[in-house]
Design a protein around this motif. Structure first.
Motif, PDB file in Angstrom:
ATOM      1  N   ILE A  26       0.763  -2.652  -9.776  1.00  0.00           N
ATOM      2  CA  ILE A  26       1.787  -1.728 -10.243  1.00  0.00           C
ATOM      3  C   ILE A  26       3.017  -1.850  -9.359  1.00  0.00           C
ATOM      4  O   ILE A  26       2.912  -2.134  -8.157  1.00  0.00           O
ATOM      5  N   ALA A  27       4.184  -1.646  -9.956  1.00  0.00           N
ATOM      6  CA  ALA A  27       5.441  -1.735  -9.204  1.00  0.00           C
ATOM      7  C   ALA A  27       5.755  -0.395  -8.557  1.00  0.00           C
ATOM      8  O   ALA A  27       6.673   0.322  -8.959  1.00  0.00           O
ATOM      9  N   ALA A  28       4.970  -0.048  -7.539  1.00  0.00           N
ATOM     10  CA  ALA A  28       5.159   1.199  -6.799  1.00  0.00           C
ATOM     11  C   ALA A  28       5.128   0.873  -5.316  1.00  0.00           C
ATOM     12  O   ALA A  28       4.167   0.270  -4.825  1.00  0.00           O
ATOM     13  N   ALA A  29       6.171   1.272  -4.597  1.00  0.00           N
ATOM     14  CA  ALA A  29       6.320   0.890  -3.195  1.00  0.00           C
ATOM     15  C   ALA A  29       5.165   1.392  -2.338  1.00  0.00           C
ATOM     16  O   ALA A  29       4.712   0.691  -1.427  1.00  0.00           O
ATOM     17  N   SER A  30       4.666   2.597  -2.616  1.00  0.00           N
ATOM     18  CA  SER A  30       3.592   3.150  -1.793  1.00  0.00           C
ATOM     19  C   SER A  30       2.319   2.311  -1.896  1.00  0.00           C
ATOM     20  O   SER A  30       1.593   2.141  -0.912  1.00  0.00           O
ATOM     21  N   HIS A  31       2.040   1.790  -3.083  1.00  0.00           N
ATOM     22  CA  HIS A  31       0.873   0.923  -3.263  1.00  0.00           C
ATOM     23  C   HIS A  31       1.110  -0.442  -2.598  1.00  0.00           C
ATOM     24  O   HIS A  31       0.219  -0.985  -1.944  1.00  0.00           O
ATOM     25  N   TRP A  32       2.312  -0.958  -2.769  1.00  0.00           N
ATOM     26  CA  TRP A  32       2.614  -2.266  -2.203  1.00  0.00           C
ATOM     27  C   TRP A  32       2.610  -2.236  -0.674  1.00  0.00           C
ATOM     28  O   TRP A  32       2.226  -3.217  -0.029  1.00  0.00           O
ATOM     29  N   ASN A  33       3.023  -1.122  -0.076  1.00  0.00           N
ATOM     30  CA  ASN A  33       3.022  -1.016   1.386  1.00  0.00           C
ATOM     31  C   ASN A  33       1.635  -1.271   1.963  1.00  0.00           C
ATOM     32  O   ASN A  33       1.490  -1.904   3.016  1.00  0.00           O
ATOM     33  N   VAL A  34       0.616  -0.792   1.262  1.00  0.00           N
ATOM     34  CA  VAL A  34      -0.754  -0.964   1.736  1.00  0.00           C
ATOM     35  C   VAL A  34      -1.207  -2.400   1.515  1.00  0.00           C
ATOM     36  O   VAL A  34      -1.692  -3.070   2.434  1.00  0.00           O
ATOM     37  N   MET A  35      -1.032  -2.896   0.279  1.00  0.00           N
ATOM     38  CA  MET A  35      -1.486  -4.264  -0.005  1.00  0.00           C
ATOM     39  C   MET A  35      -0.743  -5.284   0.845  1.00  0.00           C
ATOM     40  O   MET A  35      -1.354  -6.212   1.409  1.00  0.00           O
ATOM     41  N   SER A  36       0.563  -5.143   0.972  1.00  0.00           N
ATOM     42  CA  SER A  36       1.327  -6.116   1.748  1.00  0.00           C
ATOM     43  C   SER A  36       0.905  -6.104   3.208  1.00  0.00           C
ATOM     44  O   SER A  36       0.907  -7.159   3.870  1.00  0.00           O
ATOM     45  N   SER A  37       0.528  -4.939   3.729  1.00  0.00           N
ATOM     46  CA  SER A  37       0.076  -4.859   5.121  1.00  0.00           C
ATOM     47  C   SER A  37      -1.245  -5.599   5.313  1.00  0.00           C
ATOM     48  O   SER A  37      -1.463  -6.244   6.343  1.00  0.00           O
ATOM     49  N   VAL A  38      -2.127  -5.505   4.322  1.00  0.00           N
ATOM     50  CA  VAL A  38      -3.372  -6.273   4.360  1.00  0.00           C
ATOM     51  C   VAL A  38      -3.065  -7.764   4.336  1.00  0.00           C
ATOM     52  O   VAL A  38      -3.613  -8.554   5.130  1.00  0.00           O
ATOM     53  N   LEU A  39      -2.163  -8.169   3.448  1.00  0.00           N
ATOM     54  CA  LEU A  39      -1.832  -9.594   3.325  1.00  0.00           C
ATOM     55  C   LEU A  39      -1.146 -10.126   4.579  1.00  0.00           C
ATOM     56  O   LEU A  39      -1.413 -11.254   5.005  1.00  0.00           O
ATOM     57  N   GLU A  40      -0.269  -9.322   5.179  1.00  0.00           N
ATOM     58  CA  GLU A  40       0.428  -9.772   6.383  1.00  0.00           C
ATOM     59  C   GLU A  40      -0.543  -9.974   7.545  1.00  0.00           C
ATOM     60  O   GLU A  40      -0.353 -10.874   8.378  1.00  0.00           O
TER      61      GLU A  40
END
Length: 508
Positions: A26-40
């Motif tokens: 989903i295009a929601a910053a709060s969700h992406w903040n978590v996933m991107s932190s895992v990926l980083e």
């Protein structure tokens, strides 16, 4: 010697680097903040990531490939008030909205030529997706024949709980959409049961399209979506039992709450100056990106402005427009964006007024700042009631909002030192853990890679038919046996009773 060690370490990391496919739902910053932190965390370890999302990486990286879908999916920002309250707040309406958005993302991704080229040109070792409101993206791991790892950017999603043998027990646990953290009365337990049952059944109904989509794009031999869900190796959860009330969780659930938190940075000069010069301290006010302050009902906007004007504190107010605030109080400082986590860690910030999104909730807990909750929809009331439960915050209700109640609760939190003391204690518990969230993510991802999955960690209950799980077959057999014996003894009793009566009648 040290340099040689790190060169060898880097070489080994590269040799063992995994190819990881990730899809954001989903295009929601709060969700992406978590996933991107895992990926980083995985990129920093040396793994190679290919991610499908609407959020491009700000700086290119040789181990990070991005498939951009930002042109094809709607962003969940600046939504009208009627939509927030009418669609996002009711649990089933919100679940339906999320389900439709995630299925749209799946459809968009599977139809995208760039993505199909990626699938054909790379050999992946593991797939990462977010458990949200559909299982349509779980078909990637099934199609590729590789392990599946998932992320929950919130606390436990009620409709997924039983699939992992992490049962929600309504007698002492509440669903995610509950307005209280635990049921205290008979009626709260009753409504916990109703909410849990209704949202779980509704999810089964609305997500039937996931199986159809999986078979459409990956073949008719693909299994039912429920079977795929039971095939997930590890679930990373953006929560922590130091603040969320403990609940039974399966072994393959890993708490990584706070993974999105970053080291403190210097504040921008203008913000630093305002906070330092605030004689009576600062209140930080931010209701997230989904709802803009200027879109709220006028009577609430006016009550908030009139209320904060009565306070001696300086108010840092996230206000999302270039237009000046109408009737802006003199003690209010507005910006379209603040570095929130850095702001609330400043010692002169006395209070954080928040809508209670999960990421902001974790930031407040980590910072040890008291909270005044202003929840709007879905999991936000429960998130904010946790602050009341731990004694580090209070809660206002927009549906019967008054200036007097708003100001009274602000003054109470700031004047009563207990709120700050409890917030600091909550922060200490949150940070007191043996490993960082980043280290946990790296360890468990590489555990999955080393063992080709982590199915041995899962409970056998996930493959047990529900009649056997609840021992209904045994109880049914026991009931038949008891009824049969009861009937047998009753028949014997009636036989002897009748025989005795006939013998007595004959003797007379």
């Amino acid at each position: 010697m040290t340099r040689i060690y790190w060169l060898l370490f880097g070489l080994i990391s590269r040799l063992n680097a995994a190819e990881i496919l990730a899809v954001s739902p989903i295009a929601a910053a709060s969700h992406w903040n978590v996933m991107s932190s895992v990926l980083e965390a995985l990129v920093a370890r040396g793994h190679k990531i290919t991610v499908v999302s609407p959020f491009p990486r700000k700086t290119p990286h040789e181990n990070y490939t991005h498939v951009d879908i930002s042109k094809y999916v709607p962003f969940a920002i600046a939504q009208p008030w009627d939509k927030v309250i009418g669609v996002f707040k009711p649990p089933t309406a919100c679940l339906k909205f999320l389900n439709e958005n995630q299925q749209h993302t799946c459809e968009t991704t599977y139809n995208l030529p760039e993505f199909r080229q990626v699938l054909q040109s790379k050999r992946f070792d593991v797939v990462i997706t977010e458990l949200l409101a559909s299982r349509c993206d779980l078909y990637l791991a099934s199609h590729l024949g590789i392990p599946q790892v998932t992320i929950m950017s919130s606390q436990m999603l009620t409709w997924y709980q039983d699939y992992f043998d992490s049962p929600s027990i309504p007698s002492y646990l509440t669903p995610l959409n509950s307005p209280y953290p635990k049921p205290e009365t008979f009626f709260q337990r009753f409504w916990s049961l109703v909410d849990y049952s209704s949202i779980s059944l509704y999810f089964k109904h609305i997500d039937s399209g996931a199986t159809q989509m999986g078979r459409k794009y990956f073949g008719d031999d693909q299994p039912d979506a429920e079977a795929l869900l039971r095939n997930v190796s590890i679930v990373f959860m953006n929560t922590h039992s130091s603040f969320d009330l403990h609940k039974p969780m399966a072994t393959n659930f890993v708490e990584v709450g706070g993974i999105h938190l970053k080291p403190q940075k210097p504040l921008p000069i203008d913000i630093q100056k305002v906070i330092d010069n605030a004689e009576h301290g600062v209140i930080y006010f931010n209701l997230g990106s989904v709802t803009r302050m200027q879109d709220m009902p006028i009577h609430i906007q006016n009550a908030i402005k009139e209320g904060v004007a009565e306070l001696p504190q300086t108010i840092l107010w996230k206000f999302e427009t270039d237009e000046p605030m109408d009737g802006q109080p003199k003690n209010v400082f507005t910006k379209k964006w603040f570095p929130q986590y850095d702001v609330i860690r400043h010692p002169n910030v006395k209070l954080f007024i928040t809508h209670g999104g999960n990421s902001g909730t974790i930031e407040a807990i980590s910072a040890g700042v008291p909270v005044l909750g202003f929840p709007l929809y879905f999991d936000q009331p429960r998130n904010l009631k946790l602050f009341e439960y731990w004694g580090s915050g209070l809660y206002v209700d927009y549906s019967n909002f008054t200036k007097e109640d708003f100001v009274h609760k602000i003054k109470r939190i700031i004047s009563d030192q207990k709120f700050k003391e409890n917030a600091v204690q909550l922060s200490r518990r949150f940070h007191d853990r043996p490993s960082s969230p980043q280290d946990l993510v790296v360890y468990w991802m590489e555990y999955v890679l080393r063992h080709g999955g982590a199915h041995h960690l899962k409970s056998h209950a996930v493959d047990t038919p529900w009649m056997q799980y609840f021992m209904l077959d045994f109880m049914g057999l026991a009931a038949v046996a008891i009824l049969s014996l009861s009937y047998f003894f009753y028949s014997v009793f009636m036989f002897f009773k009748k025989s005795s009566f006939l013998l007595k009648y004959k003797n007379e």
